[in-house]
Design an enzyme around this catalytic site. Structure first.
Site, PDB file in Angstrom:
ATOM      1  N   HIS A   1      20.266   0.117  -3.715  1.00 45.97           N
ATOM      2  CA  HIS A   1      20.319   0.477  -5.145  1.00 45.97           C
ATOM      3  C   HIS A   1      21.334   1.539  -5.507  1.00 45.97           C
ATOM      4  O   HIS A   1      21.506   1.856  -6.684  1.00 45.97           O
ATOM      5  CB  HIS A   1      18.924   0.856  -5.662  1.00 45.97           C
ATOM      6  CG  HIS A   1      18.397   2.174  -5.196  1.00 45.97           C
ATOM      7  ND1 HIS A   1      18.264   3.243  -6.032  1.00 45.97           N
ATOM      8  CD2 HIS A   1      17.946   2.590  -3.996  1.00 45.97           C
ATOM      9  CE1 HIS A   1      17.733   4.265  -5.365  1.00 45.97           C
ATOM     10  NE2 HIS A   1      17.537   3.884  -4.123  1.00 45.97           N
TER      11      HIS A   1
ATOM     12  N   CYS B   1      10.599  18.617  -7.764  1.00 45.41           N
ATOM     13  CA  CYS B   1       9.306  19.048  -8.269  1.00 45.41           C
ATOM     14  C   CYS B   1       8.271  18.887  -7.165  1.00 45.41           C
ATOM     15  O   CYS B   1       8.039  17.780  -6.695  1.00 45.41           O
ATOM     16  CB  CYS B   1       8.947  18.181  -9.468  1.00 45.41           C
ATOM     17  SG  CYS B   1       7.958  19.052 -10.639  1.00 45.41           S
TER      18      CYS B   1
HETATM   19  C1  LIG Z   1      21.336  10.656   0.803  1.00 51.21           C
HETATM   20  C2  LIG Z   1      20.140   9.822   0.516  1.00 51.21           C
HETATM   21  N1  LIG Z   1      19.383   9.358   1.525  1.00 51.21           N
HETATM   22  C3  LIG Z   1      18.310   8.598   1.324  1.00 51.21           C
HETATM   23  C4  LIG Z   1      17.913   8.250   0.062  1.00 51.21           C
HETATM   24  C5  LIG Z   1      16.697   7.395  -0.127  1.00 51.21           C
HETATM   25  O1  LIG Z   1      17.056   6.063  -0.330  1.00 51.21           O
HETATM   26  P1  LIG Z   1      16.008   5.056  -1.019  1.00 51.21           P
HETATM   27  O2  LIG Z   1      15.914   5.467  -2.449  1.00 51.21           O
HETATM   28  O3  LIG Z   1      16.639   3.708  -0.834  1.00 51.21           O
HETATM   29  O4  LIG Z   1      14.725   5.174  -0.277  1.00 51.21           O
HETATM   30  C6  LIG Z   1      18.644   8.707  -1.033  1.00 51.21           C
HETATM   31  C7  LIG Z   1      18.213   8.417  -2.432  1.00 51.21           C
HETATM   32  O5  LIG Z   1      18.346   9.201  -3.313  1.00 51.21           O
HETATM   33  C8  LIG Z   1      19.797   9.511  -0.805  1.00 51.21           C
HETATM   34  O6  LIG Z   1      20.549   9.980  -1.818  1.00 51.21           O
END
Ligand SMILES: Cc1ncc(COP(=O)(O)O)c(C=O)c1O
Length: 394
Positions: A210, A336
């Site tokens: 996503h 939060c």
């Molecule tokens: C650097 C990083 N790692 C992991 C994630 C988590 O990914 P997911 O939303 O697909 O679980 C995010 C999401 O914000 C992220 O920015």
């Protein structure tokens, strides 16, 4: 300042970015079809073909072998699998250390904390410099305290809050000098930078759908040959027994399509976003001269679409709500926790004090961003900051 601008301006692509039309079309088509890729009948074999073609497409985008791509439910799961699974696979007698940066995403950070609090791991936090960077010499110094005690190193490719791009291949090379596996979370990098798994030297790499125009709820852990984490999820033995669970064929196909579209014009898009981002920074600083740009200066150590500021004398949540009332979506650096806004651990690790950390905002650009978005922000940010300052002084 208008109470609600006529169009909405989305400056939060690092949180999630709109699905690409090609990915929506592929997913919609696939949702209407039947078949569990593990089933042996015709419908199952058709679904399996889609999964395997998608795996090949993703492998090509990230310069990996198809057999190295393990599908997961997203970045969080891939990070958990890498950190916990590789720790469990490597834990041996006194080999209990996990080295990771203090600026990681919570999916890595809290996995390491959990291993340390609930299991028998020892967490070693690598300090970051004032720009959020992890220096290879910092990693070397930490490993040399006990190479034989170290199970795993995990350092993200690019930071989700302040956009710092880490010297991943140098860090991986340092870990490998001591025979230690290296994991990197490339969730933010994959949408905006060339991510070459083979060239990076990483043993494990996290991506998610996503953030690059695919759906939420699908991602992958790319695992070099011979890197075998102990599974977190047990069940039907899918994905070489490393990640059980029925594969989500529509989401996997849409993820692969989005990644391929993203890769097609990555360089031009990076240039376009860099120019937009530099203009955003220039315009914000012109209106609010005492705002502080957090993270690396605009340049090639910073993700093209990232601009992150602290606004002295303001509360980040107040700024966010005032901008939202003007139709502008962005994000604060704070998380939060149990209803209390905590200052960003990333900014604190970079040496910011609590007040600066609380008064910060992230603007992140992506494939639908345009000059009008930047101009809309510039038109209201001055008054929004003034109002937030007046509110904070009361
Ligand atoms: C650097 C990083 N790692 C992991 C994630 C988590 O990914 P997911 O939303 O697909 O679980 C995010 C999401 O914000 C992220 O920015």
């Amino acid at each position: 300042m208008s109470s609600q601008s006529s169009r909405s301006v989305y400056l939060d692509h690092a949180a999630t970015t709109p699905m690409r039309p090609e990915a929506i079309a592929a997913m919609t088509e696939e949702l209407a079809r039947l078949g569990n890729p593990s089933s042996l009948h015709t419908a199952g074999r058709r679904a399996r073909r889609v999964v395997e073609e998608s795996r090949e497409q993703l492998a090509e985008v990230f310069s990996a072998r198809p057999s190295e791509v393990i599908f997961t439910s997203g970045g969080t799961e891939a990070d958990n699998l890498a950190v916990k699974g590789l720790y469990w696979a490597r834990r041996d007698g006194s080999r209990r250390r996990v080295l990771t940066s203090a600026a990681e995403h919570h999916a890595v950070l809290d996995s390491v904390r959990w291993l340390a609090e609930i299991q028998d791991a020892e967490a070693v936090w690598l300090g970051v410099d004032a720009d959020g960077g992890v220096r290879p010499e910092t990693l070397r110094a930490a490993i040399s305290q006990g190479p034989e005690l170290t199970a795993l190193v995990s350092v993200m490719w690019a930071n989700n809050e302040v956009g710092t791009i880490q010297p991943v291949s140098e860090l991986a090379a340092v870990a490998h000098e001591y025979g230690i596996p290296f994991h990197t979370d490339a969730v933010q990098a994959a949408a905006q930078l060339p991510v070459d798994f083979a060239a990076s030297g990483a043993d494990a790499l996290t991506v998610t759908g996503h953030k690059l125009g695919g759906p939420v709820g699908v991602g992958a852990l790319i695992l070099a040959r011979g890197t075998e984490p102990i599974p977190v999820l047990h069940g039907g033995g899918q994905e070489r027994d490393i990640r059980s669970g029925t594969l989500d064929t529509p989401a996997i196909r849409a993820f692969a399509v989005a990644a391929a579209v993203c890769a097609q014009n990555l360089q031009d898009e990076a240039k376009r976003l860099t120019a937009l981002r530099d203009d955003l920074v220039r315009q914000v600083l012109a209106v609010v001269p005492d705002a502080v740009l957090n993270g690396p200066p605009t340049g090639d150590r910073r993700l093209p679409g990232n601009a992150h500021f602290s606004f002295p004398g303001c509360d980040g949540d107040a700024l966010l709500m005032l901008l939202d009332a003007n139709g502008i979506a962005c994000s604060t650096g704070s998380a939060c926790t149990a209803g209390v806004a905590e200052p960003s651990h990333v900014l604190l690790a970079m040496g910011a004090d609590d007040v600066r950390a609380r008064g910060s905002l992230r603007f992140s650009l992506g494939h639908t961003s345009c000059q009008g978005d930047v101009d809309a922000l510039a038109a209201v940010i001055g008054e929004v900051v003034d109002r937030a300052r007046r509110a904070a002084a009361r």
